[in-house]
Design an enzyme around this catalytic site. Structure first.
Site, PDB file in Angstrom:
ATOM      1  N   HIS A  80       0.848  -1.194   0.000  1.00  0.00           N
ATOM      2  CA  HIS A  80       0.000   0.000   0.000  1.00  0.00           C
ATOM      3  C   HIS A  80       0.881   1.241   0.000  1.00  0.00           C
ATOM      4  CE1 HIS A  80      -3.457  -2.551   1.055  1.00  0.00           C
ATOM      5  NE2 HIS A  80      -2.587  -3.205   1.790  1.00  0.00           N
TER       6      HIS A  80
ATOM      7  N   VAL B  66      -9.244   3.142   0.219  1.00  0.00           N
ATOM      8  CA  VAL B  66      -9.297   1.831  -0.434  1.00  0.00           C
ATOM      9  C   VAL B  66      -8.439   0.827   0.335  1.00  0.00           C
ATOM     10  CG1 VAL B  66      -8.780   0.541  -2.534  1.00  0.00           C
ATOM     11  CG2 VAL B  66      -9.790   2.823  -2.699  1.00  0.00           C
ATOM     12  N   CYS B  67      -7.240   1.239   0.699  1.00  0.00           N
ATOM     13  CA  CYS B  67      -6.316   0.336   1.408  1.00  0.00           C
ATOM     14  C   CYS B  67      -6.876  -0.082   2.760  1.00  0.00           C
ATOM     15  CB  CYS B  67      -4.966   1.005   1.582  1.00  0.00           C
ATOM     16  SG  CYS B  67      -4.156   1.437   0.023  1.00  0.00           S
ATOM     17  N   THR B  68      -7.560   0.821   3.427  1.00  0.00           N
ATOM     18  CA  THR B  68      -8.142   0.495   4.727  1.00  0.00           C
ATOM     19  C   THR B  68      -9.138  -0.645   4.600  1.00  0.00           C
ATOM     20  OG1 THR B  68      -7.842   2.773   5.511  1.00  0.00           O
ATOM     21  CG2 THR B  68      -9.454   1.416   6.676  1.00  0.00           C
TER      22      THR B  68
ATOM     23  N   LEU C  35      -7.096  -4.080   3.849  1.00  0.00           N
ATOM     24  CA  LEU C  35      -6.429  -4.671   5.010  1.00  0.00           C
ATOM     25  C   LEU C  35      -7.450  -5.295   5.954  1.00  0.00           C
ATOM     26  CD1 LEU C  35      -3.789  -1.890   5.564  1.00  0.00           C
ATOM     27  CD2 LEU C  35      -3.243  -4.290   5.227  1.00  0.00           C
TER      28      LEU C  35
END
Length: 247
Positions: A65, A72-74, A77
């Site tokens: 990331h 989006v990354c949250t 994960l």
């Protein structure tokens, strides 16, 4: 930090401002399917990690990331954390990476727990790659960033690497910043790779675990009959069989 260093940082105090200032693009490792996954040591949310020691004899999924506290990354994960029992059942270890400082990772994990895990414990490490050293080893940069690599700080791209127990890279997927990953596809590919390694078969389009597999053209009908028992011939080069073998 690494057995072999590709970076020449003049001083620790300047490290943040001169990332890749002396980067040599000619030394960029080429990580392809079939490559040996480069080993590294890096700080993480569970302490210092050596990739090879962390994976041991397990499969692994390494996914990157560009920064913490990105929307989006949250979600990604969090979804990987929610699906960790599925990866565990397949003998797969998860390893996230973000190009921010470790202290920010620890704060970000609290958001992920709140959004995706209902407050439950976050369950796999996130590497801190603030100097972009792992990003360099795995070529986690966009074309635009690569062309500007010597001009200052850059962001990593969002890549997924599936690594087998022999430390070979078996899949590489790179996503643009606007598109969230498909975690179900990562699991599907792992299922396909594992059944393929076990039985010496390949899988057709949209294949899911438990469905019929394809016998490679290199296997004769006689050998296929001996190994798999019954199989269905659609074309001489396209033969289906059950993944449940008699052996």
């Amino acid at each position: 930090m690494f057995a072999r260093s590709f970076f020449r940082i003049p001083s620790k105090s300047l490290a943040a401002s001169v990332r890749f200032l002396t980067f040599d693009a000619a030394k960029q490792p080429r990580v392809r399917i079939g490559s040996t996954a480069p080993n590294f040591q890096a700080p993480s949310t569970v302490g210092e990690i050596d990739l090879y020691k962390y994976l041991g004899n397990s499969w692994g999924v390494l996914f990157s990331h560009p920064a913490d506290f990105t929307p989006v990354c949250t979600t990604e994960l969090g979804e990987f954390a929610a699906l960790k029992p599925e990866f565990d059942a397949r003998g797969v270890k998860l390893l996230g990476l973000s190009a921010d400082e470790l202290g920010k990772h620890e704060q970000w994990v609290e958001d992920i727990k709140d959004i995706s895990l209902g407050g439950k414990k976050f369950n796999y490490p996130i590497i801190s790659d603030s100097k972009k050293e792992v990003a360099f080893l795995y070529d986690m940069v966009s074309e635009d960033a690569f062309n500007k690599i010597n001009e200052g700080p850059i962001a990593t791209v969002r890549s997924v690497f599936i690594i087998d127990p022999k430390k070979k890279v078996r899949l590489v997927i790179t996503y643009p910043p606007s598109v969230g990953r498909n975690t179900s596809e990562v699991l599907r590919v792992i299922d396909s790779l594992q059944v393929g390694d076990k039985l010496g078969v390949v899988t057709p389009v949209n294949w899911k675990k438990g469905e019929d597999v394809i016998i490679p053209p290199t296997v004769s009908n006689e050998a296929a009959k001996e190994k798999f028992g019954d199989f269905k011939t659609v074309k001489p080069y396209l033969r289906y069989t059950s993944p449940e073998t008699k052996n």
